[in-house]
Motif scaffolding. Structure first.
Motif, mmCIF file in Angstrom:
data_model
loop_
_atom_site.group_PDB
_atom_site.id
_atom_site.type_symbol
_atom_site.label_atom_id
_atom_site.label_comp_id
_atom_site.label_asym_id
_atom_site.label_seq_id
_atom_site.Cartn_x
_atom_site.Cartn_y
_atom_site.Cartn_z
ATOM 1 N N LEU A 30 -1.570 3.884 -4.582
ATOM 2 C CA LEU A 30 -1.730 3.440 -3.193
ATOM 3 C C LEU A 30 -1.206 2.024 -3.009
ATOM 4 O O LEU A 30 -0.538 1.718 -2.011
ATOM 5 C CB LEU A 30 -3.200 3.509 -2.784
ATOM 6 N N ARG A 31 -1.492 1.154 -3.972
ATOM 7 C CA ARG A 31 -1.003 -0.233 -3.872
ATOM 8 C C ARG A 31 0.518 -0.277 -3.925
ATOM 9 O O ARG A 31 1.157 -1.042 -3.190
ATOM 10 C CB ARG A 31 -1.620 -1.079 -4.985
ATOM 11 N N GLU A 32 1.110 0.540 -4.779
ATOM 12 C CA GLU A 32 2.578 0.582 -4.879
ATOM 13 C C GLU A 32 3.209 1.022 -3.564
ATOM 14 O O GLU A 32 4.209 0.436 -3.106
ATOM 15 C CB GLU A 32 3.000 1.542 -5.996
ATOM 16 N N LYS A 33 2.636 2.058 -2.932
ATOM 17 C CA LYS A 33 3.194 2.550 -1.679
ATOM 18 C C LYS A 33 3.031 1.529 -0.558
ATOM 19 O O LYS A 33 3.923 1.362 0.284
ATOM 20 C CB LYS A 33 2.520 3.870 -1.283
ATOM 21 N N ALA A 34 1.898 0.841 -0.550
ATOM 22 C CA ALA A 34 1.692 -0.197 0.462
ATOM 23 C C ALA A 34 2.747 -1.293 0.320
ATOM 24 O O ALA A 34 3.349 -1.737 1.312
ATOM 25 C CB ALA A 34 0.289 -0.787 0.337
ATOM 26 N N ARG A 35 3.002 -1.715 -0.908
ATOM 27 C CA ARG A 35 3.990 -2.776 -1.131
ATOM 28 C C ARG A 35 5.394 -2.289 -0.775
ATOM 29 O O ARG A 35 6.218 -3.066 -0.258
ATOM 30 C CB ARG A 35 3.973 -3.245 -2.592
ATOM 31 N N LEU A 36 5.685 -1.028 -1.029
ATOM 32 C CA LEU A 36 7.003 -0.491 -0.692
ATOM 33 C C LEU A 36 7.265 -0.648 0.805
ATOM 34 O O LEU A 36 8.337 -1.096 1.212
ATOM 35 C CB LEU A 36 7.078 0.974 -1.108
ATOM 36 N N PHE A 37 6.288 -0.281 1.628
ATOM 37 C CA PHE A 37 6.471 -0.395 3.079
ATOM 38 C C PHE A 37 6.488 -1.855 3.521
ATOM 39 O O PHE A 37 7.342 -2.259 4.337
ATOM 40 C CB PHE A 37 5.374 0.369 3.820
ATOM 41 N N ILE A 38 5.584 -2.645 3.000
ATOM 42 C CA ILE A 38 5.520 -4.057 3.395
ATOM 43 C C ILE A 38 6.812 -4.788 3.049
ATOM 44 O O ILE A 38 7.321 -5.604 3.830
ATOM 45 C CB ILE A 38 4.307 -4.747 2.730
ATOM 46 N N ASP A 39 7.368 -4.478 1.888
ATOM 47 C CA ASP A 39 8.571 -5.173 1.416
ATOM 48 C C ASP A 39 9.852 -4.655 2.049
ATOM 49 O O ASP A 39 10.861 -5.366 2.063
ATOM 50 C CB ASP A 39 8.686 -5.054 -0.111
ATOM 51 N N ASN A 40 9.850 -3.433 2.567
ATOM 52 C CA ASN A 40 11.106 -2.833 3.023
ATOM 53 C C ASN A 40 11.188 -2.530 4.517
ATOM 54 O O ASN A 40 12.291 -2.336 5.033
ATOM 55 C CB ASN A 40 11.369 -1.539 2.240
ATOM 56 N N PHE A 41 10.051 -2.484 5.200
ATOM 57 C CA PHE A 41 10.116 -2.265 6.648
ATOM 58 C C PHE A 41 10.265 -3.614 7.349
ATOM 59 O O PHE A 41 9.530 -4.555 7.052
ATOM 60 C CB PHE A 41 8.867 -1.551 7.157
ATOM 61 N N PRO A 42 11.194 -3.724 8.306
ATOM 62 C CA PRO A 42 11.463 -5.014 8.945
ATOM 63 C C PRO A 42 10.473 -5.359 10.063
ATOM 64 O O PRO A 42 10.856 -5.649 11.198
ATOM 65 C CB PRO A 42 12.871 -4.822 9.506
ATOM 66 N N GLY A 43 9.188 -5.300 9.753
ATOM 67 C CA GLY A 43 8.183 -5.595 10.759
ATOM 68 C C GLY A 43 6.789 -5.382 10.205
ATOM 69 O O GLY A 43 6.572 -5.369 8.988
ATOM 70 N N GLU A 44 5.827 -5.189 11.092
ATOM 71 C CA GLU A 44 4.428 -5.037 10.710
ATOM 72 C C GLU A 44 4.114 -3.579 10.382
ATOM 73 O O GLU A 44 4.535 -2.666 11.093
ATOM 74 C CB GLU A 44 3.528 -5.518 11.859
ATOM 75 N N VAL A 45 3.371 -3.372 9.287
ATOM 76 C CA VAL A 45 3.020 -2.025 8.842
ATOM 77 C C VAL A 45 1.560 -1.739 9.185
ATOM 78 O O VAL A 45 0.657 -2.466 8.759
ATOM 79 C CB VAL A 45 3.243 -1.862 7.328
ATOM 80 N N LEU A 46 1.337 -0.686 9.975
ATOM 81 C CA LEU A 46 0.000 -0.212 10.296
ATOM 82 C C LEU A 46 -0.287 1.031 9.466
ATOM 83 O O LEU A 46 0.616 1.837 9.228
ATOM 84 C CB LEU A 46 -0.107 0.177 11.778
ATOM 85 N N TYR A 47 -1.536 1.214 9.035
ATOM 86 C CA TYR A 47 -1.908 2.463 8.380
ATOM 87 C C TYR A 47 -2.522 3.396 9.416
ATOM 88 O O TYR A 47 -3.420 3.021 10.160
ATOM 89 C CB TYR A 47 -2.910 2.227 7.254
ATOM 90 N N ALA A 48 -2.039 4.644 9.467
ATOM 91 C CA ALA A 48 -2.574 5.655 10.374
ATOM 92 C C ALA A 48 -3.865 6.218 9.780
ATOM 93 O O ALA A 48 -3.841 7.072 8.898
ATOM 94 C CB ALA A 48 -1.551 6.768 10.597
ATOM 95 N N VAL A 49 -4.992 5.738 10.277
ATOM 96 C CA VAL A 49 -6.299 6.022 9.683
ATOM 97 C C VAL A 49 -6.613 7.511 9.648
ATOM 98 O O VAL A 49 -7.276 7.998 8.729
ATOM 99 C CB VAL A 49 -7.398 5.250 10.443
ATOM 100 N N LYS A 50 -6.141 8.270 10.640
ATOM 101 C CA LYS A 50 -6.479 9.693 10.712
ATOM 102 C C LYS A 50 -6.061 10.450 9.456
ATOM 103 O O LYS A 50 -6.646 11.485 9.127
ATOM 104 C CB LYS A 50 -5.827 10.340 11.931
#
Length: 391
Positions: A30-50
């Motif tokens: 989970l930590r790896e996937k979070a960092r992948l999005f944070i490091d590669n998406f050009p903006g703010e990353v929200l988690y879809a809680v549903k």
């Protein structure tokens, strides 16, 4: 959240000897996937809680750096804000109850809301006033996705233009959003959505607080070729090419958590080519039939028994007395599997616990964490994919 932790699934089995299903969270993944999005998406990353609202999942993603959340209901907002008081929640359901809006504003100070119809704008304004941000959701064509989410929500482009202008005229901050559909494998769907957003922005010609590209990012189920880094890089390039210069948001769910969790089942009976296990479609395996996903699996023999049979797609029955509780070949296991053996099913983080019921008295309520990464998944996924291609 603290959960019972084990160094491996095998040690979990040795310690618990479970005849009940166990939901396994792999925090490192989970930590790896979070960092992948944070490091590669050009903006703010929200988690879809549903996608998976379990406290352990939320806490792990928050610790990894995701501090904004796509929430669709008052209970989801409460689950996030009461655990992380400084988290930013976006109330991203296009159709909200009046009581939910009132409490979201009064109790949690929510300031970001999604609409796709004029009446919803007035409803939100009645309770939240005008010092808020209104995201106008436009529809996409849903091509390339397993689930087309624009069949239910999303204004046509021309209507989105009108709504953006109306939001601005009424003194609120305007924003734009969309959703290409869940488990979207086609990068062209994102390119098309970005181009459509650019067109809507130009026609509306009002200041925008941000553009939320939504979710839809895929998980690597068998047969799905997923390269999230490449997909995010393509999105970044398309944003630059189109000259979209407003802040960007995205809201991944499935892609963040699917391969960060697995499910440990036990076989309670075998009848020829059918096996009966202790979890099914009324529980964590509900999406197997809905999405026709094939998950990787590995088997642990009871009392250390080694299994050496050829991989086989059994008909799998869940634990309830309902005949609908059945799945055809959702994973491959050795053909010498017997009663008492365990099956660990991978890629179970998304829409599993979130959709599980307590029907017939069966419920997966044991959640543990396991250290490290499930390296066996890659090999199992290759076997499953080869089997799928040979059919």
């Amino acid at each position: 959240m603290k959960a019972r932790s084990f160094p491996s699934v095998r040690s979990l089995i040795e310690r618990l000897n479970p005849s009940y299903p166990v939901f396994v969270v792999w925090p490192e993944v989970l930590r790896e996937k979070a960092r992948l999005f944070i490091d590669n998406f050009p903006g703010e990353v929200l988690y879809a809680v549903k996608c998976n609202p379990h406290p352990l999942v939320l806490s792990t993603l928050h610790e990894a750096g995701i501090h904004s959340f796509d929430t669709a209901s008052l209970p989801e907002i409460a689950a996030v804000r009461e655990r992380f008081p400084d988290a930013h929640c976006y109330f991203n359901h296009p159709v909200k109850g009046r009581g939910a809006i009132d409490s979201a504003v009064d109790v949690y100070g929510i300031t970001d809301f999604v609409i796709d119809h004029e009446s919803e704008l007035y409803k939100v304004e009645e309770y939240a006033g005008t010092d808020i941000t209104i995201e106008v959701r436009f529809a996409t064509d849903g091509k390339g996705a397993v689930y087309n989410l624009s069949s239910k929500f999303g204004a046509p482009p021309e209507e989105a233009v009108r709504l953006l202008k109306l939001v601005h005229e009424r003194g609120m901050r305007a924003a734009l959003t969309c959703h290409v559909g869940s488990q979207c494998l086609e990068i062209e769907a994102y390119r098309s959505a970005l181009a459509l957003a650019r067109n809507i922005m130009d026609k509306a010609d009002v200041p925008l607080a941000y553009f939320d590209l939504g979710g839809g990012f895929p998980a690597p189920y068998a047969g799905a070729h997923v390269d999230l880094r490449s997909m995010l890089a393509d999105i970044s390039a398309t944003v630059k090419e189109l000259g979209i210069d407003v802040p960007l948001l995205c809201e991944p769910g499935r892609a963040l958590v699917a391969d960060g969790c697995s499910l440990l089942l036990q076989v309670h009976q075998r009848k020829g080519d059918a096996i009966y296990v202790n979890e099914g479609v009324y529980g964590c395996l509900s999406e197997v039939n809905i999405g026709n996903f094939v998950m990787p699996a590995r088997v642990f023999g009871r009392q250390g028994r080694a299994l050496s049979g050829e991989p086989k797609a059994f008909r799998v029955f869940g634990p309830t007395c309902d005949s609908l509780d059945v799945m055809d070949g959702p994973f491959l296991v050795p053909d010498d599997i017997e009663e008492g053996d365990w099956i660990e099913v991978g890629l179970m983080g998304a829409y599993s616990l979130a959709l599980a019921t307590g029907f017939n008295g069966f419920m997966t309520d044991t959640v543990v964490s396991v250290e490290g990464r499930p390296h066996w998944l890659e090999e199992a996924m290759q076997v499953a994919e080869a089997e799928a291609l040979s059919v």
